[in-house]
Scaffold this motif. Structure first.
Motif, PDB file in Angstrom:
ATOM      1  N   MET A 150       0.835  -1.195   0.000  1.00 16.15           N
ATOM      2  CA  MET A 150       0.000   0.000   0.000  1.00 16.15           C
ATOM      3  C   MET A 150       0.876   1.254   0.000  1.00 16.15           C
ATOM      4  N   ASP A 151       0.540   2.212  -0.872  1.00 18.66           N
ATOM      5  CA  ASP A 151       1.336   3.423  -1.025  1.00 18.66           C
ATOM      6  C   ASP A 151       1.005   4.378   0.121  1.00 18.66           C
ATOM      7  N   THR A 152       1.863   4.443   1.117  1.00 22.12           N
ATOM      8  CA  THR A 152       1.575   5.216   2.315  1.00 22.12           C
ATOM      9  C   THR A 152       1.632   6.721   2.080  1.00 22.12           C
ATOM     10  N   GLU A 153       2.363   7.165   1.063  1.00 25.88           N
ATOM     11  CA  GLU A 153       2.382   8.605   0.776  1.00 25.88           C
ATOM     12  C   GLU A 153       1.066   9.041   0.140  1.00 25.88           C
ATOM     13  N   VAL A 154       0.524   8.226  -0.746  1.00 29.96           N
ATOM     14  CA  VAL A 154      -0.817   8.519  -1.270  1.00 29.96           C
ATOM     15  C   VAL A 154      -1.825   8.519  -0.129  1.00 29.96           C
ATOM     16  N   LEU A 155      -1.705   7.548   0.760  1.00 28.63           N
ATOM     17  CA  LEU A 155      -2.608   7.483   1.909  1.00 28.63           C
ATOM     18  C   LEU A 155      -2.504   8.760   2.746  1.00 28.63           C
ATOM     19  N   PRO A 186       4.402  -8.484  -0.809  1.00 30.48           N
ATOM     20  CA  PRO A 186       4.690  -8.282   0.614  1.00 30.48           C
ATOM     21  C   PRO A 186       5.002  -6.808   0.884  1.00 30.48           C
ATOM     22  N   MET A 187       4.381  -6.234   1.899  1.00 27.00           N
ATOM     23  CA  MET A 187       4.645  -4.838   2.240  1.00 27.00           C
ATOM     24  C   MET A 187       6.031  -4.692   2.855  1.00 27.00           C
ATOM     25  N   SER A 188       6.737  -3.629   2.488  1.00 24.80           N
ATOM     26  CA  SER A 188       8.079  -3.393   3.015  1.00 24.80           C
ATOM     27  C   SER A 188       8.017  -3.004   4.488  1.00 24.80           C
ATOM     28  N   ALA A 189       9.137  -3.191   5.185  1.00 21.21           N
ATOM     29  CA  ALA A 189       9.207  -2.812   6.595  1.00 21.21           C
ATOM     30  C   ALA A 189       9.004  -1.308   6.764  1.00 21.21           C
ATOM     31  N   VAL A 190       9.551  -0.525   5.843  1.00 19.74           N
ATOM     32  CA  VAL A 190       9.396   0.933   5.919  1.00 19.74           C
ATOM     33  C   VAL A 190       7.923   1.313   5.857  1.00 19.74           C
ATOM     34  N   ARG A 191       7.178   0.708   4.948  1.00 25.67           N
ATOM     35  CA  ARG A 191       5.747   1.015   4.817  1.00 25.67           C
ATOM     36  C   ARG A 191       4.979   0.556   6.058  1.00 25.67           C
ATOM     37  N   ARG A 192       5.348  -0.580   6.619  1.00 27.27           N
ATOM     38  CA  ARG A 192       4.651  -1.076   7.810  1.00 27.27           C
ATOM     39  C   ARG A 192       4.809  -0.092   8.973  1.00 27.27           C
ATOM     40  N   ARG A 193       6.037   0.356   9.175  1.00 30.41           N
ATOM     41  CA  ARG A 193       6.276   1.323  10.248  1.00 30.41           C
ATOM     42  C   ARG A 193       5.538   2.640   9.963  1.00 30.41           C
ATOM     43  N   ARG A 194       5.539   3.044   8.708  1.00 30.24           N
ATOM     44  CA  ARG A 194       4.862   4.290   8.334  1.00 30.24           C
ATOM     45  C   ARG A 194       3.356   4.193   8.575  1.00 30.24           C
ATOM     46  N   LEU A 195       2.758   3.032   8.317  1.00 32.53           N
ATOM     47  CA  LEU A 195       1.329   2.862   8.583  1.00 32.53           C
ATOM     48  C   LEU A 195       1.009   3.086  10.054  1.00 32.53           C
ATOM     49  N   VAL A 196       1.846   2.556  10.933  1.00 32.28           N
ATOM     50  CA  VAL A 196       1.617   2.739  12.365  1.00 32.28           C
ATOM     51  C   VAL A 196       1.714   4.213  12.731  1.00 32.28           C
ATOM     52  N   ASP A 197       2.683   4.918  12.149  1.00 29.08           N
ATOM     53  CA  ASP A 197       2.808   6.353  12.404  1.00 29.08           C
ATOM     54  C   ASP A 197       1.562   7.104  11.941  1.00 29.08           C
ATOM     55  N   LEU A 198       1.063   6.767  10.757  1.00 29.52           N
ATOM     56  CA  LEU A 198      -0.128   7.433  10.230  1.00 29.52           C
ATOM     57  C   LEU A 198      -1.358   7.115  11.079  1.00 29.52           C
ATOM     58  N   ALA A 199      -1.442   5.882  11.577  1.00 32.86           N
ATOM     59  CA  ALA A 199      -2.571   5.510  12.436  1.00 32.86           C
ATOM     60  C   ALA A 199      -2.598   6.363  13.690  1.00 32.86           C
ATOM     61  N   THR A 200      -1.434   6.649  14.244  1.00 30.37           N
ATOM     62  CA  THR A 200      -1.346   7.514  15.420  1.00 30.37           C
ATOM     63  C   THR A 200      -1.689   8.954  15.064  1.00 30.37           C
ATOM     64  N   GLN A 201      -1.155   9.428  13.943  1.00 28.44           N
ATOM     65  CA  GLN A 201      -1.361  10.822  13.557  1.00 28.44           C
ATOM     66  C   GLN A 201      -2.816  11.114  13.205  1.00 28.44           C
ATOM     67  N   TYR A 202      -3.473  10.180  12.511  1.00 30.48           N
ATOM     68  CA  TYR A 202      -4.830  10.427  12.018  1.00 30.48           C
ATOM     69  C   TYR A 202      -5.886   9.603  12.756  1.00 30.48           C
ATOM     70  N   ASP A 203      -5.495   8.960  13.826  1.00 31.04           N
ATOM     71  CA  ASP A 203      -6.434   8.321  14.757  1.00 31.04           C
ATOM     72  C   ASP A 203      -7.305   7.239  14.097  1.00 31.04           C
ATOM     73  N   PHE A 204      -6.642   6.228  13.533  1.00 30.99           N
ATOM     74  CA  PHE A 204      -7.381   5.061  13.073  1.00 30.99           C
ATOM     75  C   PHE A 204      -6.691   3.797  13.578  1.00 30.99           C
ATOM     76  N   VAL A 205      -7.393   2.685  13.463  1.00 33.28           N
ATOM     77  CA  VAL A 205      -6.899   1.376  13.901  1.00 33.28           C
ATOM     78  C   VAL A 205      -6.589   0.534  12.668  1.00 33.28           C
ATOM     79  N   ILE A 206      -5.448  -0.132  12.682  1.00 33.56           N
ATOM     80  CA  ILE A 206      -5.037  -0.998  11.579  1.00 33.56           C
ATOM     81  C   ILE A 206      -5.471  -2.431  11.879  1.00 33.56           C
ATOM     82  N   ILE A 207      -6.136  -3.060  10.921  1.00 36.79           N
ATOM     83  CA  ILE A 207      -6.447  -4.487  11.012  1.00 36.79           C
ATOM     84  C   ILE A 207      -5.494  -5.216  10.077  1.00 36.79           C
ATOM     85  N   GLU A 208      -4.581  -5.978  10.670  1.00 36.01           N
ATOM     86  CA  GLU A 208      -3.556  -6.705   9.922  1.00 36.01           C
ATOM     87  C   GLU A 208      -3.976  -8.168   9.798  1.00 36.01           C
ATOM     88  N   ASP A 209      -4.380  -8.562   8.616  1.00 36.88           N
ATOM     89  CA  ASP A 209      -4.812  -9.934   8.342  1.00 36.88           C
ATOM     90  C   ASP A 209      -3.588 -10.739   7.897  1.00 36.88           C
TER      91      ASP A 209
END
Length: 409
Positions: A150-155, A186-209
Motif C-alpha cells: 500500500m502506497d503510504t504517501e498517497v494514503l 509483501p509490504m516493506s518494513a518501511v511502509r509497515r512502520r509508516r502505517l503505524v505512524d499514520l494511524a497515530t497521527q490520524y487516529d485510526f486502527v489498523i487491522i492486519e490480516d
C-alpha cells in the motif's frame, strides 16, 4: 408441502440483505472442472490429526462442553507464544479465539463501525474482506499499491485532504501485508512502520490480516505491522486455515486487552468449539504444525512454478508478478480483454477462475484475474491454464477480427 416460488410471503428484508443471496453447492469444484480460482488448501497435504483428535476426545468434560468465551487458556497461551516468534509482544490477555480470521474481522466491524464510516483498503483488496465491510455498511477509501505494498504517501495525502476538508476520517484500515491476497505483494518494513505512524497521527486502527505469512518460498521475512505497534493501534487477525486446515475453523484476534474485551462481548457463539481448539493446541505444542508448514512450502513452490510457466506459454501478452509466497497470482490482461467474459468462457472450457473485478472495493481499473495455485495438482494446473488459454485465444481472435473490420472500413 414446500411452497412454490409464487407462494413465498413478501418478507420484509433488512436493507443490507435485499441483494444478498448465497449460491448453493459445495465449496470446491468437482468432476472435470479444474479449480484455479478459490484459495482452498491442497487436499493431498491436509494433515493427519487422528491421534490429536483421539487425545482431545479423552478430555470430553472440556472438549464436548460449551467453550470459554475467550477460548481455551492453553490455546491462547500457545498462540501468544507462536506470535512472539515474529517479534510480537503478546500474552494470553491479548488473544481472543474466533472461528477463523473473517470472524475476527466481522467482530471488529461490529465494535468500531457505524453505517457509512470510511475504511481504508488497498486497491485491489481481499474480496471477502470487502464483502464483510460492505455488510457492515462501511464506505471505502481505496489506496493503490506498488511493489512495496500500500502506497503510504498517497494514503497520507488522502487523509490530510479529508481532514482539511472537514470530511469524516477513517476509523479502520484493513490490509494483508504478507503475500497480499490477491496481488501476492509483501509490504516493506518501511511502509509497515509508516502505517503505524499514520494511524497515530490520524487516529485510526489498523487491522492486519495474516493468513499467509508462514507460506514463504524465498526471501527474508519482514516483521508484522503489529511488531511496530507500541500504542495498541493494530489488531492482528490470524488463522490456521491456510497453514494447517480450514475445516478446523480456528483463528484469533490479537489486540490490546481493551479491544479484546469489547470484541468478545459481541461474540454471539459464546465460545468457539473447544474440541477443535484442543486439537490445535496439541498440533502447536508437538511441532506437527511446523513440520506441516515446511512440507506445504515445498509443495506449493512447485505449484506456483507450474502455473507461472503455463501462463507464459498459454496466456501471451499478460503480465504476472512472481510472488515469494502465499496462494495467489495476480494477472493483468491486455487492453480489450474483459476479465468477466474470460471467466464465463473459461467455465465452458472446464476451468474455474475469479475475475479481478471482485477484488476492488470501488470501481476497478483495468482488467485482472486472480488465480490460485493452492488447490489443484501441478498437472491439473497446467491443464487448467491450457484450457484458460483456449478461452483467452477465442476472445483475442474476436477482438482482432473486430479491429481489422474497423480498419478496412
Amino acid at each position: 408441502m414446500n411452497q412454490t416460488v409464487n407462494q413465498i410471503p413478501p418478507y420484509r428484508w433488512a436493507k443490507r440483505a435485499r441483494d444478498s443471496v448465497a449460491p448453493e453447492g459445495g465449496t470446491t469444484s468437482g468432476g472435470d472442472l479444474i479449480e484455479l480460482g478459490g484459495g482452498f488448501d491442497f487436499p493431498d497435504a491436509l494433515p493427519d490429526i487422528v491421534s490429536e483428535a483421539m487425545a482431545a476426545a479423552e478430555l470430553r468434560s472440556e472438549t464436548l462442553q460449551y467453550g470459554p468465551l475467550y477460548g481455551l487458556n492453553d490455546l491462547r497461551d500457545a498462540v501468544a507464544e507462536y506470535l512472539r516468534q515474529d517479534g510480537i509482544a503478546a500474552t494470553r490477555e491479548n488473544i481472543l479465539v474466533v472461528n477463523g480470521a473473517k470472524h475476527g474481522l466481522d467482530l471488529a466491524c461490529r465494535v468500531f463501525l457505524e453505517p457509512e464510516d470510511p475504511v481504508i483498503v488497498a486497491a485491489p483488496t481481499y474480496l471477502m474482506a470487502a464483502k464483510i465491510l460492505r455488510h457492515a455498511e462501511a464506505s471505502f477509501v481505496s489506496i493503490p499499491q506498488d511493489e512495496e505494498g500500500m502506497d503510504t504517501e498517497v494514503l497520507r495525502d488522502r487523509l490530510q485532504a479529508r481532514q482539511d476538508a472537514g470530511e469524516s476520517m477513517p476509523k479502520l484500515l484493513y490490509d494483508m501485508p504478507d503475500f497480499h491476497n490477491p496481488t501476492g505483494i509483501p509490504m516493506s518494513a518501511v511502509r509497515r512502520r509508516r502505517l503505524v505512524d499514520l494511524a497515530t497521527q490520524y487516529d485510526f486502527v489498523i487491522i492486519e490480516d495474516d493468513p499467509y505469512r508462514r507460506i514463504r518460498f524465498e526471501g527474508e521475512a519482514v516483521p508484522p505491522i503489529k511488531a511496530f505497534d507500541e500504542s495498541g493501534r493494530v489488531i492482528g487477525l490470524g488463522t490456521i486455515s491456510k497453514i494447517l486446515a480450514p475445516g478446523l475453523r480456528i483463528g484469533w484476534v490479537n489486540a490490546d486487552p481493551a479491544i479484546v474485551r469489547r470484541i468478545a462481548a459481541h461474540k454471539s457463539d459464546g465460545g468457539s468449539c473447544p474440541l477443535l481448539q484442543r486439537i490445535v493446541v496439541q498440533l502447536l505444542r508437538n511441532r506437527k504444525m511446523d513440520q506441516h508448514v515446511a512440507t506445504l512450502i515445498s509443495l506449493l513452490r512447485v505449484h506456483r512454478n507450474a502455473m507461472i510457466d503455463a501462463i507464459h506459454e498459454h496466456l501471451p501478452d499478460t503480465l504476472v508478478r512472481v510472488p515469494n509466497g502465499g496462494y495467489f497470482l495476480w494477472v493483468r490482461l491486455p487492453p480489450g480483454i474483459d476479465a468477466d467474459e474470460l471467466v464465463r468462457r473459461a467455465a465452458k472450457e472446464g476451468v474455474s477462475i475469479i475475475s479481478g473485478r471482485l477484488c476492488f472495493a470501488e470501481e476497478p481499473p483495468g482488467s485482472f484475474l486472480r488465480l490460485a495455485y493452492s488447490f489443484s495438482t501441478p498437472a491439473d494446473i497446467v491443464e487448467g491454464v491450457k484450457r484458460l488459454g483456449r478461452a483467452y485465444a477465442s476472445i483475442r481472435s474476436e477482438l482482432e477480427t473486430s479491429i481489422n473490420r474497423i480498419v478496412r472500413s
